[in-house]
Design an enzyme around this catalytic site. Structure first.
Site, short mmCIF file in Angstrom:
data_model
loop_
_atom_site.label_atom_id
_atom_site.label_comp_id
_atom_site.label_asym_id
_atom_site.label_seq_id
_atom_site.Cartn_x
_atom_site.Cartn_y
_atom_site.Cartn_z
CG ASP A 210 -2.29 0.70 0.84
OD1 ASP A 210 -2.23 1.89 0.45
OD2 ASP A 210 -3.35 0.09 0.95
CG HIS A 276 -4.67 1.78 -1.96
ND1 HIS A 276 -4.75 2.40 -0.74
CD2 HIS A 276 -5.94 1.73 -2.44
CE1 HIS A 276 -6.02 2.72 -0.49
NE2 HIS A 276 -6.75 2.34 -1.51
CD GLU A 342 -10.37 3.65 -1.08
OE1 GLU A 342 -11.20 4.23 -0.35
OE2 GLU A 342 -9.29 3.19 -0.67
CG ASP A 435 -11.42 -1.20 9.20
OD1 ASP A 435 -12.53 -1.74 8.91
OD2 ASP A 435 -10.86 -0.38 8.46
#
Ligand code: ACM
Length: 544
Positions: A210, A276, A342, A435
């Site tokens: 990432d 990422h 993303e 998370d």
């Protein structure tokens, strides 16, 4: 029967159970039978127990010896003795027998039957994975102290007489961990894998790369780890002022893959692209958009200056395919995850070089460039006999022909892809982002936001109604995500995973018709003793 009368009968039965030890034992066994998590497909309890003693013999032929050895190993620590194993019974001793019967049956690839009488425990399956799951169930039928790491005194190793037939609802029962944000040391990762196996979870997606770090050694591009692994999300420094990070060598990776395979878990590697990818660009600045000049800076000063997005020029595509070539060699599982989420393709839309490339490729916009890029990876992986998996953004601009979609921004991506004949894994933020907070913010460790309590995980059905009957087969299963931005220790990771991963295991494995939250919570209160014995940290909750 009136409620009052009903209650009186229950109270009388309870009192009798307390006074009569035989009844109390029977009640305890009945209780144990429903305390297996995930709940088996069918359970028939009868009277009596099988008691494992040092003279109990394990019976395994050549094709079941590997699973038998795992059983003997699991029992040896807490029991303090190792059971003998042979191909046939030697005398009149009691036996635990493992048998494979490869003929087609409802047990499919992971199912098993477990029959316990006072004389014999018999686990049958079509494949070793089924035997392994039968063994996991058997362990849960023993007292919780069977999960202790050290020898336990004063325990009678009893299993209730029972007949179980069991097989999973879904074949993908996954979790994701994220060593890119905070590196996960080898012992912690192996321990996490071990804990998954107990719950019949069988896919671990590892987010190796990432913006914050590159965690997998790639021989052809050594700077990916020499430079790209040196940071982490917290930007922690050692006492002598160096940043800390970490990575897995290829030998480490082989060990992780083998350790997981021994537990019938497939590691799904995730190598993020085209977004990422900041750590890769820090290591090789020529991969990004107008980032070539970063090569002049000391590596430590390159972080945070990359946009995290590669430029999909031919050289970059070749670079990433070379990376995937090494990844394929390391991971035998069919699916290779390439992220795909993303990406702000506006950066490409505004870049002269990328505009020229879109024109050359006759692509109408940057979404199509994204799709073109994913197709390059899809063709590459398909030609190597593998399958590309990507987050649901890979639907934008047209889905690559061989792609499997992981539906995270809700269910729609999964519905669309499955109805178009693609395999999908449901992983929506609404129910599977572990998370997120699981309790009131004020009393929980800092999390990324959102709120997913245990009950919300349990209520999820991975099979959305909008999927047409002929496409139901494309829903491989479900996966929960433990993104690592705020998770930097094993204890914290376990805390975020448990008990929610138990709800996940149950909705992934058990039959939908048997779903019952009250029953699950009752089983959970017993199961937590197993987690205690095994040393798994979990969120303790008064009102789950
Ligand atoms: C994701 O959470 N960006 C897949």
């Amino acid at each position: 029967m009136s409620h009052k009368l009903h209650l009186a009968v229950i109270l009388a039965a309870l009192a009798a159970a307390c006074l009569n030890p035989a009844l109390a034992i029977a009640a305890e066994h009945r209780n144990q039978s429903v305390n297996v998590i995930p709940l088996p497909v069918s359970v028939e309890l009868s009277d009596g127990v099988f008691i494992i003693t040092p003279s109990t013999r394990v019976i395994a032929k050549a094709d079941t010896q590997a699973e038998a050895a795992k059983l003997i190993d699991a029992l040896a620590g807490p029991m303090g003795f190792s059971l003998q194993c042979s191909a046939n019974p030697q005398g009149r001793e009691k036996t635990i027998e493992l048998a494979l019967d490869r003929r087609p049956s409802a047990l499919a690839d992971e199912g098993y039957t477990l029959e316990v009488t006072e004389q014999r425990i018999l686990i049958r399956a079509r494949r070793p994975a089924g035997l392994f799951y039968g063994i996991q169930t058997l362990l849960q039928l023993l007292p919780p102290s069977i999960f202790s790491k050290t020898k336990v005194d004063n325990s009678s190793w009893q299993v209730p007489c029972i007949k179980i037939t069991d097989y999973p609802r879904f074949k993908w029962r996954g979790l994701l961990v994220d060593p890119a944000r905070h590196f996960i040391p080898m012992p912690d990762l192996l321990c996490f894998i071990d804990n998954m196996a107990l719950h019949k979870l069988n896919r671990l997606q590892v987010h190796f790369t990432d913006n914050e770090g590159w965690r997998i050694e790639i021989n052809e591009y050594p700077k990916l780890t020499q430079i790209g692994s040196k940071m982490d999300r917290s930007r922690r420094k050692t006492k002598d002022g160096r940043y800390v990070g970490g990575f897995y060598t290829q030998d480490d990776i082989r060990r992780i893959v083998r350790y997981a395979a021994d537990r019938h878990i497939t590691i799904v590697p995730e190598i993020e692209m085209p977004f990422h990818t900041g750590a890769a660009i820090v290591a090789y600045p020529e991969l990004g958009i107008n980032t070539g000049h970063l090569a002049e800076l000391p590596p430590e000063q390159r972080w945070g200056r990359t946009k995290g997005l590669i430029a999909p020029r031919p050289e970059t595509v070749a670079f990433l395919q070379n990376v995937l070539s090494e990844v394929i060699e390391l991971f035998p599982g069919r699916q290779i995850h390439i992220g795909g989420d993303e990406a702000d393709t506006g950066h490409w839309a505004r870049d002269g070089e990328m505009q020229a490339q879109m024109k050359r490729l006759k692509l109408k916009d940057a979404h199509e460039l994204h799709s073109w890029f994913i197709r390059q990876m899809d063709t590459f992986l398909t030609n190597k006999g593998r399958r590309l998996v990507g987050w649901d953004e890979i639907l934008q601009g047209g889905l690559a022909p061989g792609a499997t979609v992981m539906s995270w921004r809700g269910e729609q991506g999964g519905i669309t892809a499955a109805n178009a004949g693609h395999d999908v894994v449901m992983a929506p933020t609404s129910h599977t982002y572990f998370d997120y907070y699981q309790g009131p913010k004020e009393s929980e460790p800092r999390a990324i936001g959102g709120f997913i309590p245990l009950s919300r995980v349990y209520e999820y059905d991975p099979l959305p109604k909008q999927i047409q009957p002929q496409n139901v087969k494309h829903v491989l299963g479900i996966q929960a995500q433990l993104w690592g931005e705020y998770i930097s220790t094993a204890a914290h990771r376990d805390y975020m995973a448990y008990p929610r991963a138990l709800a996940l295991a149950e909705i992934a494995w058990s039959q939908k018709e048997a779903k019952n939250y009250e029953r699950f919570i009752a089983a959970l209160s017993h199961h937590l003793k197993r987690l205690d014995a095994k040393g798994i940290n979990y969120r303790k909750t008064k009102s789950p």
